[in-house]
Scaffold this active site. Structure first.
Site, PDB file in Angstrom:
ATOM      1  N   ASP A  10      32.510 -28.120  30.154  1.00 26.36           N
ATOM      2  CA  ASP A  10      31.800 -26.916  29.700  1.00 26.36           C
ATOM      3  C   ASP A  10      31.943 -26.748  28.191  1.00 26.36           C
ATOM      4  O   ASP A  10      32.167 -25.657  27.698  1.00 26.36           O
ATOM      5  CB  ASP A  10      32.334 -25.688  30.457  1.00 26.36           C
ATOM      6  CG  ASP A  10      31.547 -24.428  30.140  1.00 26.36           C
ATOM      7  OD1 ASP A  10      30.408 -24.548  29.641  1.00 26.36           O
ATOM      8  OD2 ASP A  10      32.078 -23.323  30.366  1.00 26.36           O
ATOM      9  N   GLU A  38      29.731 -18.531  35.886  1.00 24.96           N
ATOM     10  CA  GLU A  38      30.788 -18.653  34.867  1.00 24.96           C
ATOM     11  C   GLU A  38      30.561 -17.647  33.747  1.00 24.96           C
ATOM     12  O   GLU A  38      31.499 -17.075  33.210  1.00 24.96           O
ATOM     13  CB  GLU A  38      30.803 -20.073  34.287  1.00 24.96           C
ATOM     14  CG  GLU A  38      31.985 -20.346  33.340  1.00 24.96           C
ATOM     15  CD  GLU A  38      31.775 -19.905  31.898  1.00 24.96           C
ATOM     16  OE1 GLU A  38      32.771 -19.753  31.174  1.00 24.96           O
ATOM     17  OE2 GLU A  38      30.635 -19.687  31.463  1.00 24.96           O
ATOM     18  N   HIS A  79      29.229 -25.652  35.190  1.00 24.86           N
ATOM     19  CA  HIS A  79      28.661 -24.416  35.774  1.00 24.86           C
ATOM     20  C   HIS A  79      27.136 -24.417  35.718  1.00 24.86           C
ATOM     21  O   HIS A  79      26.522 -24.881  34.767  1.00 24.86           O
ATOM     22  CB  HIS A  79      29.285 -23.149  35.197  1.00 24.86           C
ATOM     23  CG  HIS A  79      29.014 -22.832  33.762  1.00 24.86           C
ATOM     24  ND1 HIS A  79      27.863 -22.184  33.363  1.00 24.86           N
ATOM     25  CD2 HIS A  79      29.732 -23.031  32.643  1.00 24.86           C
ATOM     26  CE1 HIS A  79      27.907 -22.002  32.049  1.00 24.86           C
ATOM     27  NE2 HIS A  79      29.015 -22.519  31.582  1.00 24.86           N
TER      28      HIS A  79
HETATM   29 ZN   LIG Z   1      29.587 -22.490  29.548  1.00 22.76          ZN
END
Ligand SMILES: [Zn+2]
Length: 500
Positions: free
Chosen positions: A383, A355, A309
Site C-alpha cells: 500500500d 482501508e 486494499h
Molecule cells: Zn492506501
C-alpha cells in the site's frame, strides 16, 4: 498508506544514485545467481532448490501482464471505489470474477462499511485588505472524508491562519467564531530523500485531527493545507476524525497554493471566507473483503497473507492507492497458480475493503480469524504505490532479518536489494495481525512521487509503468512463496500467538 521511512543511504544506493556508500548492489543483469554457494562453501540442496523456484517465479512474473490488465480494468472501467459506493461494490464483483476466471476459488467476507458522499464544495475569499470593489476570489478545495456539512447556505467567517497545533494553542483566544486554516507545508526534502512516509505523517495529523482541535477553541470550520508534493493546485482528500465530546465542525483540504495565499493575505489584516460544503453521511452498508486461497501442499491450514486494499478515494481512479497494491497481490497468487507451485503452506490473497475510511474490512478479518491467529505465519500488504521496488520492509524480530537474506538474494536481479527492518506494522490492514504478534512485511518501493498524486484527482493509471507492476508482482509472489515454503517460521513478535 501508513507512515514509513527508509534509510537514506540504502535508498539512494538501491536507486543507483550513489556507489560510494558501501551498500552492496549488483548491477542489473550481473547479479550472482540466487542461492549460488560461495566458493568452497558446502552446497545445500534444499536451499538451492528454493532459490531455483524463486528465480522461476521471478522470471514468470516479469513476463506476465495479467496484474497490469486487472489494474487497468479497476481504473478505467470502475474508477473511484470509496467504501459504500457503487464503485466499491463493482470492484468486489470485478476482482471476484477475475480470480474465478483464473481458476481460483474465492470467498467474500462480509463487513459493514461507512457510506459518506461528497456534495457541493465551495470556498470564496470575500474580503481582505486591498480588495478592489466587487472582487470575490475562488479557492480550490476538497471536503475531507467524514466531514459534516456547513449550513445549507454556507457560513461566512474570518480566518485564523496557523502553522502548527502549538501556534493554535498560543492563539486560542483569537479562534472563536473563525475558520481555522492550517498552513503546514509538506516536507519535500524528506520525500526526495526517501522519507516520504515521514513527511506525510507530519502533515496528516492536521488533516485528521485539525477539525476537533479548531472546534475546541471555538473555531467554526477547519481548512487544512493539502498533504502532498506537487504544485498543480490540486487539493488531496483523505479521512478525518472527530474527537468524542467536541463539536463537529466542517472541514476540507485546500490546495497548497490556496493555503499559502491565505497566509499572505492574513499577514496584511482581516480575511473573510464564505465556505459551503454539503457532504452526507448515509447509513452503513454491507460490503466485502475478497479472499482467495492457493492451498499449501503440506500445511494447508497455515497461511501467509498477500494483500492490498480494494477501496479508494472518490476523486480519481485509485491507481497508485491502492489499485497497484491490490492488483499486484492478485498477480502474485495468479503467478503461483499458473506455475502450479504449491508452497508448504497456503498463500492467501486478500483484497481489503475500507482501508481508507476506517479499516472495517481489516477489523472484520481479524474478528473472523480470532480463533486461528496461530495459523497465520506472516502477512504482507502492498500500500505504498507503484514505484519501482527497491527491496522489502519487514516488521520482524531484528534477529529474524537474517532469515530473509535468501529472499533478498533472489530479488537482486530486480534491483530490489534493500532489506529494511521496520519498527511498526507494514500496512494499515495488517496492523491488527501485527499487533497480535504476526510478522508483517511489505515491498519497499520508490515513494518519492507517491504523495504528488495520492488522494488527488491525479491518481490515474497513466502514472504507473507496467514494468513496475510486473516487478511488484514478482516481489510479492516471491515473498509469499518464500514465507509459505520455509520449514522454519519467522518467530512471533510476541509470545501470545505462538504457532504450535
Ligand atoms: Zn492506501
Amino acid at each position: 498508506m501508513k507512515n514509513s521511512s527508509i534509510r537514506f543511504a540504502a535508498f539512494l544506493s538501491a536507486l543507483g544514485l550513489t556507489t560510494s556508500l558501501g551498500f552492496a548492489q549488483a548491477p542489473p543483469g550481473r547479479a550472482a545467481a540466487p542461492g549460488a554457494a560461495a566458493p568452497g562453501a558446502a552446497s545445500d540442496p534444499a536451499a538451492d532448490a528454493l532459490a531455483a523456484t524463486l528465480a522461476r517465479i521471478r522470471d514468470a512474473a516479469m513476463k506476465d501482464d495479467w496484474a497490469y490488465q486487472r489494474l487497468a480494468d479497476l481504473c478505467d472501467k470502475i474508477g473511484p471505489r470509496l467504501s459504500g459506493s457503487a464503485g466499491a461494490e463493482a470492484a468486489v464483483a470485478q476482482v471476484t470474477a477475475a480470480l474465478r476466471d483464473a481458476g481460483l476459488s474465492v470467498t467474500l467476507q462480509p463487513t459493514q462499511v461507512p457510506h459518506w458522499v461528497r456534495g457541493e464544495e465551495l470556498a470564496d475569499i470575500i474580503d481582505y485588505p486591498g480588495r478592489p470593489a466587487g472582487i470575490i476570489q475562488h479557492m480550490h478545495l476538497t471536503t475531507l472524508g467524514g466531514s459534516v456539512a456547513t449550513p445549507p447556505a454556507g457560513l461566512t467567517a474570518e480566518v485564523l491562519v496557523v502553522h502548527s497545533f502549538d501556534e493554535l494553542k498560543a492563539r486560542a483566544d483569537q479562534a472563536r467564531g473563525k475558520i481555522v486554516v492550517y498552513d503546514v507545508p509538506y516536507n519535500e526534502e524528506l520525500a526526495v530523500n526517501g522519507h516520504a512516509g515521514t513527511a506525510y505523517g507530519q502533515g496528516v495529523q492536521y488533516r485528521f485531527a485539525g477539525a476537533s482541535a479548531a472546534a475546541r477553541v471555538g473555531g467554526v470550520a477547519a481548512l487544512v493545507r493539502t498533504v502532498g508534493g506537487a504544485d498543480y493546485r490540486l487539493p488531496h482528500t483523505g479521512a478525518m476524525g472527530y474527537q468524542d465530546g467536541v463539536a463537529k465542525i466542517p472541514t476540507a483540504a485546500l490546495s497548497a497554493e490556496d493555503a499559502m495565499w491565505l497566509t499572505r493575505l492574513a499577514a496584511q489584516g482581516t480575511v473573510k471566507v464564505h465556505l459551503k460544503l454539503s457532504p452526507q453521511t448515509l447509513p452503513d452498508v454491507e460490503s466485502h473483503n475478497v479472499i482467495a486461497d492457493w492451498p499449501g501442499r503440506e500445511k494447508p491450514d497455515e497461511v501467509v497473507i498477500v494483500s492490498g486494499h480494494l477501496d479508494s478515494w472518490d476523486l480519481a481512479q485509485g491507481a497508485i492507492d491502492d489499485g497497484a497494491g491490490v492488483s499486484s497481490a492478485m498477480g502474485a497468487i495468479e503467478v503461483l497458480k499458473s506455475l502450479g507451485l504449491h508452497a508448504r503452506r497456503t498463500v492467501r490473497f486478500v483484497a481489503w475493503m475500507d482501508e481508507e475510511h476506517g479499516g472495517s474490512g481489516s477489523k472484520a478479518y481479524f474478528k473472523a480469524n480470532a480463533a486461528s491467529l496461530n495459523l497465520h505465519a506472516a502477512a504482507i500488504e502492498s500500500d505504498e504505490g507503484a514505484g519501482r521496488p527497491l527491496g522489502i520492509s519487514a516488521h520482524v524480530l531484528p534477529e529474524s532479518l537474517q532469515d530473509l537474506k535468501p529472499l533478498i538474494t533472489a530479488l537482486q536481479p530486480l534491483g530490489a536489494t534493500v532489506l529494511e527492518h521496520s519498527d511498526v506494522g507494514t500496512g494499515a490492514d495488517v496492523d491488527p495481525l501485527d499487533e497480535a504478534g504476526i510478522p508483517t512485511l511489505s515491498p519497499l518501493v520508490d515513494t518519492r512521487k507517491y504523495f504528488d498524486y495520492h488522494h488527488s484527482p491525479a491518481d490515474t493509471l497513466d502514472k504507473i509503468r507496467p514494468d513496475d507492476i510486473k516487478a511488484q508482482v514478482a516481489v510479492l509472489a516471491m515473498m509469499a512463496y518464500y514465507l509459505a515454503e520455509r520449514t522454519q517460521l519467522l518467530p512471533r513478535l510476541t509470545v501470545s500467538t505462538q504457532l504450535h
